[in-house]
Design a protein around this motif. Structure first.
Motif, PDB file in Angstrom:
ATOM      1  N   PHE A 239      36.137  35.015  41.024  1.00 60.24           N
ATOM      2  CA  PHE A 239      36.951  33.801  41.019  1.00 60.24           C
ATOM      3  C   PHE A 239      36.310  32.700  40.174  1.00 60.24           C
ATOM      4  O   PHE A 239      37.020  31.882  39.575  1.00 60.24           O
ATOM      5  CB  PHE A 239      37.199  33.316  42.445  1.00 60.24           C
ATOM      6  N   ASP A 240      34.984  32.677  40.109  1.00 60.25           N
ATOM      7  CA  ASP A 240      34.319  31.735  39.197  1.00 60.25           C
ATOM      8  C   ASP A 240      34.738  32.010  37.756  1.00 60.25           C
ATOM      9  O   ASP A 240      35.016  31.086  36.985  1.00 60.25           O
ATOM     10  CB  ASP A 240      32.796  31.853  39.336  1.00 60.25           C
ATOM     11  N   LYS A 241      34.803  33.291  37.398  1.00 61.66           N
ATOM     12  CA  LYS A 241      35.213  33.670  36.038  1.00 61.66           C
ATOM     13  C   LYS A 241      36.682  33.349  35.792  1.00 61.66           C
ATOM     14  O   LYS A 241      37.055  32.879  34.711  1.00 61.66           O
ATOM     15  CB  LYS A 241      34.958  35.161  35.804  1.00 61.66           C
ATOM     16  N   VAL A 242      37.524  33.595  36.803  1.00 60.93           N
ATOM     17  CA  VAL A 242      38.946  33.293  36.669  1.00 60.93           C
ATOM     18  C   VAL A 242      39.145  31.808  36.360  1.00 60.93           C
ATOM     19  O   VAL A 242      39.927  31.429  35.479  1.00 60.93           O
ATOM     20  CB  VAL A 242      39.702  33.697  37.958  1.00 60.93           C
ATOM     21  N   ARG A 243      38.395  30.962  37.084  1.00 61.25           N
ATOM     22  CA  ARG A 243      38.531  29.517  36.863  1.00 61.25           C
ATOM     23  C   ARG A 243      37.968  29.103  35.497  1.00 61.25           C
ATOM     24  O   ARG A 243      38.592  28.330  34.766  1.00 61.25           O
ATOM     25  CB  ARG A 243      37.822  28.753  37.982  1.00 61.25           C
ATOM     26  N   SER A 244      36.783  29.607  35.161  1.00 68.34           N
ATOM     27  CA  SER A 244      36.133  29.173  33.920  1.00 68.34           C
ATOM     28  C   SER A 244      36.882  29.656  32.682  1.00 68.34           C
ATOM     29  O   SER A 244      36.929  28.962  31.657  1.00 68.34           O
ATOM     30  CB  SER A 244      34.690  29.668  33.879  1.00 68.34           C
ATOM     31  N   ASP A 245      37.493  30.853  32.771  1.00 65.82           N
ATOM     32  CA  ASP A 245      38.193  31.421  31.613  1.00 65.82           C
ATOM     33  C   ASP A 245      39.695  31.166  31.638  1.00 65.82           C
ATOM     34  O   ASP A 245      40.409  31.576  30.724  1.00 65.82           O
ATOM     35  CB  ASP A 245      37.950  32.938  31.533  1.00 65.82           C
ATOM     36  N   GLY A 246      40.182  30.537  32.707  1.00 62.97           N
ATOM     37  CA  GLY A 246      41.616  30.264  32.805  1.00 62.97           C
ATOM     38  C   GLY A 246      42.458  31.514  32.895  1.00 62.97           C
ATOM     39  O   GLY A 246      43.564  31.575  32.344  1.00 62.97           O
ATOM     40  N   LEU A 247      41.967  32.521  33.620  1.00 60.50           N
ATOM     41  CA  LEU A 247      42.674  33.792  33.705  1.00 60.50           C
ATOM     42  C   LEU A 247      43.765  33.742  34.769  1.00 60.50           C
ATOM     43  O   LEU A 247      43.684  32.996  35.750  1.00 60.50           O
ATOM     44  CB  LEU A 247      41.684  34.922  34.052  1.00 60.50           C
ATOM     45  N   GLU A 248      44.789  34.573  34.576  1.00 55.67           N
ATOM     46  CA  GLU A 248      45.814  34.790  35.596  1.00 55.67           C
ATOM     47  C   GLU A 248      45.826  36.270  35.935  1.00 55.67           C
ATOM     48  O   GLU A 248      45.955  37.117  35.044  1.00 55.67           O
ATOM     49  CB  GLU A 248      47.192  34.349  35.096  1.00 55.67           C
ATOM     50  N   VAL A 249      45.666  36.584  37.209  1.00 53.79           N
ATOM     51  CA  VAL A 249      45.616  37.989  37.632  1.00 53.79           C
ATOM     52  C   VAL A 249      46.706  38.237  38.670  1.00 53.79           C
ATOM     53  O   VAL A 249      47.040  37.354  39.464  1.00 53.79           O
ATOM     54  CB  VAL A 249      44.236  38.359  38.217  1.00 53.79           C
ATOM     55  N   THR A 250      47.256  39.435  38.647  1.00 54.34           N
ATOM     56  CA  THR A 250      48.357  39.766  39.552  1.00 54.34           C
ATOM     57  C   THR A 250      47.920  40.616  40.736  1.00 54.34           C
ATOM     58  O   THR A 250      48.687  40.800  41.673  1.00 54.34           O
ATOM     59  CB  THR A 250      49.467  40.516  38.801  1.00 54.34           C
ATOM     60  N   ASP A 251      46.704  41.168  40.667  1.00 49.72           N
ATOM     61  CA  ASP A 251      46.164  41.841  41.847  1.00 49.72           C
ATOM     62  C   ASP A 251      44.669  41.592  41.898  1.00 49.72           C
ATOM     63  O   ASP A 251      44.065  41.054  40.970  1.00 49.72           O
ATOM     64  CB  ASP A 251      46.530  43.326  41.887  1.00 49.72           C
ATOM     65  N   ASP A 252      44.048  41.959  43.002  1.00 47.31           N
ATOM     66  CA  ASP A 252      42.697  41.515  43.299  1.00 47.31           C
ATOM     67  C   ASP A 252      41.637  42.251  42.499  1.00 47.31           C
ATOM     68  O   ASP A 252      40.681  41.650  42.010  1.00 47.31           O
ATOM     69  CB  ASP A 252      42.457  41.656  44.807  1.00 47.31           C
ATOM     70  N   VAL A 253      41.797  43.562  42.339  1.00 45.09           N
ATOM     71  CA  VAL A 253      40.781  44.301  41.597  1.00 45.09           C
ATOM     72  C   VAL A 253      40.824  43.992  40.107  1.00 45.09           C
ATOM     73  O   VAL A 253      39.873  44.291  39.385  1.00 45.09           O
ATOM     74  CB  VAL A 253      40.906  45.825  41.840  1.00 45.09           C
ATOM     75  N   SER A 254      41.910  43.373  39.634  1.00 47.18           N
ATOM     76  CA  SER A 254      41.944  42.936  38.238  1.00 47.18           C
ATOM     77  C   SER A 254      40.831  41.934  37.964  1.00 47.18           C
ATOM     78  O   SER A 254      40.321  41.839  36.838  1.00 47.18           O
ATOM     79  CB  SER A 254      43.297  42.300  37.900  1.00 47.18           C
ATOM     80  N   ILE A 255      40.436  41.182  38.987  1.00 46.37           N
ATOM     81  CA  ILE A 255      39.341  40.233  38.841  1.00 46.37           C
ATOM     82  C   ILE A 255      38.040  40.983  38.580  1.00 46.37           C
ATOM     83  O   ILE A 255      37.223  40.584  37.746  1.00 46.37           O
ATOM     84  CB  ILE A 255      39.233  39.355  40.107  1.00 46.37           C
ATOM     85  N   VAL A 256      37.841  42.080  39.285  1.00 42.36           N
ATOM     86  CA  VAL A 256      36.649  42.910  39.087  1.00 42.36           C
ATOM     87  C   VAL A 256      36.683  43.528  37.690  1.00 42.36           C
ATOM     88  O   VAL A 256      35.671  43.561  36.981  1.00 42.36           O
ATOM     89  CB  VAL A 256      36.569  43.999  40.165  1.00 42.36           C
ATOM     90  N   GLU A 257      37.850  44.003  37.281  1.00 41.99           N
ATOM     91  CA  GLU A 257      37.994  44.586  35.941  1.00 41.99           C
ATOM     92  C   GLU A 257      37.667  43.558  34.863  1.00 41.99           C
ATOM     93  O   GLU A 257      37.058  43.892  33.837  1.00 41.99           O
ATOM     94  CB  GLU A 257      39.423  45.101  35.757  1.00 41.99           C
TER      95      GLU A 257
END
Length: 297
Positions: A239-257
Motif C-alpha cells: 500500500f505504501d507503493k500504491v500511494r507513492s506510485d499512484g497505482l490503481e489495483v482491482t484485486d489484492d494480490v495485484s499489489i504484491v505483483e
C-alpha cells in the motif's frame, strides 16, 4: 395453480441446465477436499463434521477482512447484494458463519480477528456477531483498495498478532472450508496466495469493442477468486507503493505483483461464484441445497 407448478418445474430444469453447462457434473457431488502437502493442526474437508481428509493450517495468526461495502447495482434490488436472502440467511452471513463458527469448530483455532468492512448504517443488523469479540467493523473506502486498506489498518490495530490477512468478498458465499485452509496454507509457505480456477472460456482481446485483436491462450489464464491471503508486512509495504506510485489495483494480490513478488495460485472450486446478478442467486441456492442434501445422506 397447475400453471404455477409447471412454471416452477420449468424454472428448476432451466437452473439445472445452467449449472451443468457452467460447472459440469462436478457440482452435483460434495465439494472436494483440496489436497495440501503441509502437516498442521488437523485434517479438513468441506464441513466441520468431516474434518479428516487433508492437512490444514492454523488460523490463530490469520485475520480476515470481509468486504461488504458494495452497492450491487447489477442486482436490480432495493438493497446491496450482500444483504439479500440466500437459503434463509443473508448472503453476507454465510461468510460470517464460515469464519466465526465453522472454521473455529474444526480445531484449527479461531482467526485472530474478522474485520467487517461495512457502511455504518447497516451495522446494527450485524452487531450481534461482534458480541463475542471476534468481529470488528471498519469503514469502506471509495474503491476496493481503499476498503482493503481500511480493513487492514483495523486488523493491525486490534490484532497485532495477525501475521497474515485473508481478504474475502462477501458476495462469494459459497467458498468452502477446504478452500480457505488451502489458500491460507499456501500463503504461509509462499508469502501470498490466491484462490482461482483455470479459465474454461475462450478469451479474445479487443481494442475497440467491435473487432477481435487476438485470442489469448486459455492454458495461461486463471479466473481469480477470494480469499486472497497475503502476509501483513507485505501488504503494508504494497500500500505504501500504491500511494507513492499512484497505482490503481482491482484485486489484492495485484499489489504484491506490483512489487515484483510472486503469488501462489491455489486451485479452488468452480462453485465459488460471485453473486452479481439475480440469476447468480438462483444458481447459488441450488448449489447450497445440493450440499445440504449430500451432507444429510
Amino acid at each position: 395453480e397447475t400453471h404455477t407448478y409447471v412454471f416452477l418445474d420449468h424454472m428448476r430444469a432451466f437452473i439445472l441446465i445452467c449449472l451443468l453447462v457452467t460447472f459440469g457434473e462436478g457440482w452435483l457431488a460434495p465439494p472436494r477436499a483440496i489436497k495440501t502437502s503441509r502437516s498442521s493442526c488437523l485434517h479438513s474437508s468441506t464441513s466441520a463434521d468431516d474434518a479428516s481428509s487433508s492437512p490444514s493450517p492454523g488460523l490463530s495468526d490469520v485475520g480476515f477482512v470481509l468486504l461488504a461495502g458494495g452497492t450491487g447495482s447489477r442486482m436490480k434490488a432495493n438493497m446491496p447484494k450482500q444483504f439479500l436472502e440466500l437459503r434463509g440467511d443473508t448472503v453476507l452471513s454465510h461468510s460470517l458463519t464460515l469464519f466465526l463458527k465453522t472454521l473455529p469448530s474444526m480445531a484449527c483455532g479461531s482467526p485472530a480477528k474478522v474485520v467487517l468492512v461495512m457502511d455504518e448504517r447497516y451495522r446494527s443488523d450485524f452487531a450481534s456477531w461482534a458480541e463475542s469479540g471476534g468481529l470488528v467493523f471498519a469503514d469502506p473506502g471509495v474503491e476496493r483498495q481503499g476498503s482493503v486498506e481500511n480493513g487492514l489498518a483495523a486488523l493491525a490495530s486490534c490484532a497485532p498478532e495477525a501475521k497474515f490477512v485473508a481478504v474475502h468478498d462477501s458476495a462469494r458465499p459459497l467458498v468452502t472450508p477446504a478452500e480457505v485452509l488451502a489458500v491460507v496454507g499456501d500463503a504461509k509457505e509462499h508469502g501470498a496466495a490466491v484462490l482461482g480456477v483455470p479459465c474454461k472460456a475462450t478469451i479474445k482481446e479487443s481494442e475497440d469493442g467491435e473487432t477481435v485483436l487476438r485470442t489469448i491462450p486459455r492454458s495461461r489464464l486463471w479466473e481469480i477468486h477470494t480469499p486472497q491471503v497475503i502476509s501483513v508486512p507485505t501488504l503494508l509495504r504494497g500500500f505504501d507503493k500504491v500511494r507513492s506510485d499512484g497505482l490503481e489495483v482491482t484485486d489484492d494480490v495485484s499489489i504484491v505483483e506490483a512489487m515484483g513478488e510472486k503469488v501462489k495460485l491455489t486451485l479452488g472450486e468452480y462453485t465459488n461464484l460471485k453473486i452479481t446478478t439475480p440469476e447468480d442467486l438462483d444458481v447459488a441456492d441450488a448449489i447450497l441445497r445440493d450440499r445440504e442434501i449430500s451432507m444429510a445422506s
